[in-house]
Write an enzyme that holds these catalytic residues in place. Structure first.
Site, PDB file in Angstrom:
ATOM      1  N   TYR A  60       0.848  -1.209   0.000  1.00 16.41           N
ATOM      2  CA  TYR A  60       0.000   0.000   0.000  1.00 16.41           C
ATOM      3  C   TYR A  60       0.873   1.244   0.000  1.00 16.41           C
ATOM      4  O   TYR A  60       1.883   1.293   0.713  1.00 16.41           O
ATOM      5  CB  TYR A  60      -0.905   0.028   1.236  1.00 16.41           C
ATOM      6  CG  TYR A  60      -2.343  -0.262   0.909  1.00 16.41           C
ATOM      7  CD1 TYR A  60      -3.046   0.558   0.030  1.00 16.41           C
ATOM      8  CD2 TYR A  60      -3.015  -1.341   1.472  1.00 16.41           C
ATOM      9  CE1 TYR A  60      -4.367   0.302  -0.286  1.00 16.41           C
ATOM     10  CE2 TYR A  60      -4.335  -1.601   1.161  1.00 16.41           C
ATOM     11  CZ  TYR A  60      -5.016  -0.770   0.283  1.00 16.41           C
ATOM     12  OH  TYR A  60      -6.312  -1.018  -0.033  1.00 16.41           O
ATOM     13  N   GLU A  62      -0.563   4.943  -0.295  1.00 17.03           N
ATOM     14  CA  GLU A  62      -1.315   6.190  -0.460  1.00 17.03           C
ATOM     15  C   GLU A  62      -0.389   7.398  -0.409  1.00 17.03           C
ATOM     16  O   GLU A  62       0.482   7.480   0.463  1.00 17.03           O
ATOM     17  CB  GLU A  62      -2.358   6.352   0.656  1.00 17.03           C
ATOM     18  CG  GLU A  62      -3.724   5.861   0.262  1.00 17.03           C
ATOM     19  CD  GLU A  62      -4.022   4.507   0.842  1.00 17.03           C
ATOM     20  OE1 GLU A  62      -3.056   3.738   1.039  1.00 17.03           O
ATOM     21  OE2 GLU A  62      -5.209   4.218   1.069  1.00 17.03           O
ATOM     22  N   ASP A 206      -8.044  13.241 -24.597  1.00 19.11           N
ATOM     23  CA  ASP A 206      -8.004  11.838 -24.162  1.00 19.11           C
ATOM     24  C   ASP A 206      -7.343  11.061 -25.289  1.00 19.11           C
ATOM     25  O   ASP A 206      -7.960  10.784 -26.318  1.00 19.11           O
ATOM     26  CB  ASP A 206      -9.433  11.361 -23.893  1.00 19.11           C
ATOM     27  CG  ASP A 206      -9.494   9.905 -23.447  1.00 19.11           C
ATOM     28  OD1 ASP A 206      -8.498   9.182 -23.657  1.00 19.11           O
ATOM     29  OD2 ASP A 206     -10.528   9.502 -22.916  1.00 19.11           O
ATOM     30  N   THR A 232      -5.160   5.738 -21.229  1.00 20.85           N
ATOM     31  CA  THR A 232      -4.898   4.424 -20.668  1.00 20.85           C
ATOM     32  C   THR A 232      -3.467   4.060 -21.065  1.00 20.85           C
ATOM     33  O   THR A 232      -2.839   4.749 -21.869  1.00 20.85           O
ATOM     34  CB  THR A 232      -5.862   3.360 -21.223  1.00 20.85           C
ATOM     35  OG1 THR A 232      -5.887   3.478 -22.647  1.00 20.85           O
ATOM     36  CG2 THR A 232      -7.253   3.527 -20.668  1.00 20.85           C
ATOM     37  N   LYS A 235      -3.268   0.236 -24.512  1.00 26.39           N
ATOM     38  CA  LYS A 235      -3.740   0.103 -25.901  1.00 26.39           C
ATOM     39  C   LYS A 235      -2.521   0.149 -26.827  1.00 26.39           C
ATOM     40  O   LYS A 235      -1.681  -0.740 -26.750  1.00 26.39           O
ATOM     41  CB  LYS A 235      -4.791   1.176 -26.183  1.00 26.39           C
ATOM     42  CG  LYS A 235      -6.045   1.030 -25.282  1.00 26.39           C
ATOM     43  CD  LYS A 235      -7.133   2.003 -25.655  1.00 26.39           C
ATOM     44  CE  LYS A 235      -8.418   1.748 -24.889  1.00 26.39           C
ATOM     45  NZ  LYS A 235      -8.510   2.557 -23.659  1.00 26.39           N
ATOM     46  N   ARG A 241      -2.812  -2.844 -17.923  1.00 24.66           N
ATOM     47  CA  ARG A 241      -4.066  -2.112 -17.762  1.00 24.66           C
ATOM     48  C   ARG A 241      -3.855  -1.023 -16.723  1.00 24.66           C
ATOM     49  O   ARG A 241      -3.593  -1.317 -15.563  1.00 24.66           O
ATOM     50  CB  ARG A 241      -5.175  -3.040 -17.248  1.00 24.66           C
ATOM     51  CG  ARG A 241      -5.390  -4.310 -18.033  1.00 24.66           C
ATOM     52  CD  ARG A 241      -5.954  -4.061 -19.372  1.00 24.66           C
ATOM     53  NE  ARG A 241      -7.255  -3.476 -19.315  1.00 24.66           N
ATOM     54  CZ  ARG A 241      -8.268  -3.851 -20.109  1.00 24.66           C
ATOM     55  NH1 ARG A 241      -8.121  -4.846 -20.956  1.00 24.66           N
ATOM     56  NH2 ARG A 241      -9.417  -3.236 -20.034  1.00 24.66           N
TER      57      ARG A 241
HETATM   58  N1  DSN Z   1     -13.350   0.161 -23.963  1.00 28.15           N
HETATM   59  C1  DSN Z   1     -12.352   0.915 -24.690  1.00 28.15           C
HETATM   60  C2  DSN Z   1     -12.399   0.640 -26.129  1.00 28.15           C
HETATM   61  O1  DSN Z   1     -12.550  -0.510 -26.494  1.00 28.15           O
HETATM   62  O2  DSN Z   1     -12.262   1.541 -26.967  1.00 28.15           O
HETATM   63  C3  DSN Z   1     -12.410   2.359 -24.389  1.00 28.15           C
HETATM   64  O3  DSN Z   1     -12.438   2.595 -23.029  1.00 28.15           O
END
Ligand code: DSN
Length: 423
Positions: A60, A62, A206, A232, A235, A241
């Site tokens: 942990y 914080e 974003d 994120t 991707k 993740r």
């Molecule tokens: N769920 C994601 C996507 O597949 O584009 C976006 O958050």
């Protein structure tokens, strides 16, 4: 050391919980034998897997490096500092926060930093390729805020900046979002920034889908123009993740406070380490080649699909994704995606702009090239995939034919081992 720890861990899982071990092994085989075309998915490296699956999950922390609410941060602090420094350097940002659990919490933190409930916010509508958290009505962002949604033009399916400007002038939002999940073209960050400046809004980009393309120089960066950039990490960036927020110095305190203590408790330190590793990998020269190849592959796939009579939304792509409308093929997006999946080509059904059908049974399929490119596949394979998609859509309902395609797909996959997977 890492390898032996990993294999020891696998053995432990197998003996403690054979059911979960078996399901993971089967998922590994699935990810290896299929061509994965969901544009938000990818394969992480073994190094990222090792960091993410490490004992850092035990701790942990914080707070932020140097100012924590728990003792024992001798190794966590330098890990998080490395991740922050690498993110700042890779994207040229003043400040980075690497603690968001994923993209939606990162976006929620932006609202917490800049808005009060009931304020007006603006983003690309979900059915036009936007994201739930940019003000869509079923999400907290559309329930707690007055959301104004811009769209794409009905002919070319490009963001209509005149509409964005006029909506912004009319509604004076606190936050204007750019970025989406099914928009295949370049984002004009500079124009969004100018519109936001004119109406006194914060401009938030974003970049979740395209972070890896931006890191590799295959898409212009929003960092010089946006007040805040969210993303994120799993991707096109090829990390675990997780999420990150980059911002200008003047917003550092508001963003950090919004993540902790505003929204989250302890950061996921194993994820932070995985993000740090992925950022190091993304700074390697080879990642530039990867990012550009992702785009080349998507363009080749779009071109081949168009030549086979598929309606490609916006007429092509500038990034990693291709959105096709199946209407002219006489099949909905959902049965088409299901046929493709049986044929070893994993995609997701998706609305297309101005879709007359419902989101759970839409007209389109969304395709992406990040994962296949991580396996080393190039334009030849992208065109081959388009041909298989064509065959699979025509063979929908004929499982024998679809299984034959799946066997061909699996054969091709053997020549392109998936990162992080042995089988
Ligand atoms: N769920 C994601 C996507 O597949 O584009 C976006 O958050």
């Amino acid at each position: 050391m890492t390898t032996s720890t990993t294999s020891t861990n696998s053995e432990a899982l197998g003996s403690t919980d054979p059911e979960i071990a078996d399901l993971i092994a089967r998922e590994e085989r699935r990810e290896s034998a299929k061509i994965r075309l969901i544009p938000s998915e990818n394969y992480v490296s073994r190094a990222v897997l090792a960091a993410t699956g490490s004992i850092l999950t035990n701790k942990y922390s914080e707070g932020y490096a140097g100012k924590r609410y728990y003792e024992g941060q001798q190794f966590i602090d330098p890990i998080e500092t490395l991740a922050v420094d690498r993110a700042r350097k890779l994207f040229g940002a003043d400040h980075a926060n690497v603690q968001p659990y994923s993209g939606s919490p990162a976006n929620l933190a932006v609202y917490l930093a800049f808005c009060q409930p009931g304020d007006t916010v603006m983003g690309l509508g979900l059915p036009m390729g936007g994201h739930l958290t940019h003000g869509w009505n079923v999400s907290i962002s559309g329930k707690y805020f007055k959301a104004v949604q811009y769209g794409v033009d009905p002919v070319h399916h490009l963001i209509d900046l005149d509409q964005v400007r006029s909506l912004a002038r009319e509604h004076r939002p606190k936050v204007i979002w750019a970025g989406g999940t099914a928009y295949p073209r370049l984002w004009d960050w500079e124009s969004f920034a100018a519109i936001a400046r004119e109406v006194g809004a914060r401009f938030v980009a974003d970049m979740a889908h395209i972070a890896g393309l931006i890191a590799g120089g295959a898409h212009p960066s929003p960092v010089p123009f946006a007040d805040v950039v969210t993303t994120t990490t799993h991707k096109t960036l090829r990390g675990p993740r997780g999420g990150m927020i980059l911002c200008k110095d003047e917003f550092k305190s508001a963003i950090d406070k919004a993540i902790f203590p505003g929204l989250q408790g302890g950061p996921h330190n194993h994820t932070t380490a995985g993000i740090a590793v992925a950022l190091r990998e993304a700074a390697e020269p080879g990642f530039k080649d990867y990012a550009h190849q992702v785009v080349k592959n998507a363009r080749a796939m779009a071109d081949e699909l168009a030549s086979r009579g598929f309606r490609v939304i916006s007429g092509g792509t500038d990034n990693h994704l291709v959105l096709i409308d199946l209407t002219a093929k006489g099949i909905g997006g959902k049965p088409a995606a299901k046929a493709m999946d049986r044929a070893g080509l994993e995609a997701n059904y998706n609305t297309v702009p101005f879709d007359p059908r419902k989101p759970f049974d839409p007209s389109g399929v969304r395709l992406g090239t990040p994962a296949m490119t991580s396996r080393g596949m190039k334009e030849t394979e992208a065109r081959k995939v388009a041909a298989w998609i064509d065959q699979a859509v025509q063979a929908a309902g004929d499982d024998a034919k679809l299984d034959n395609i799946a066997a061909e797909v699996a054969e091709l996959c053997k020549g392109f081992p998936a990162p992080g997977i042995d089988c």
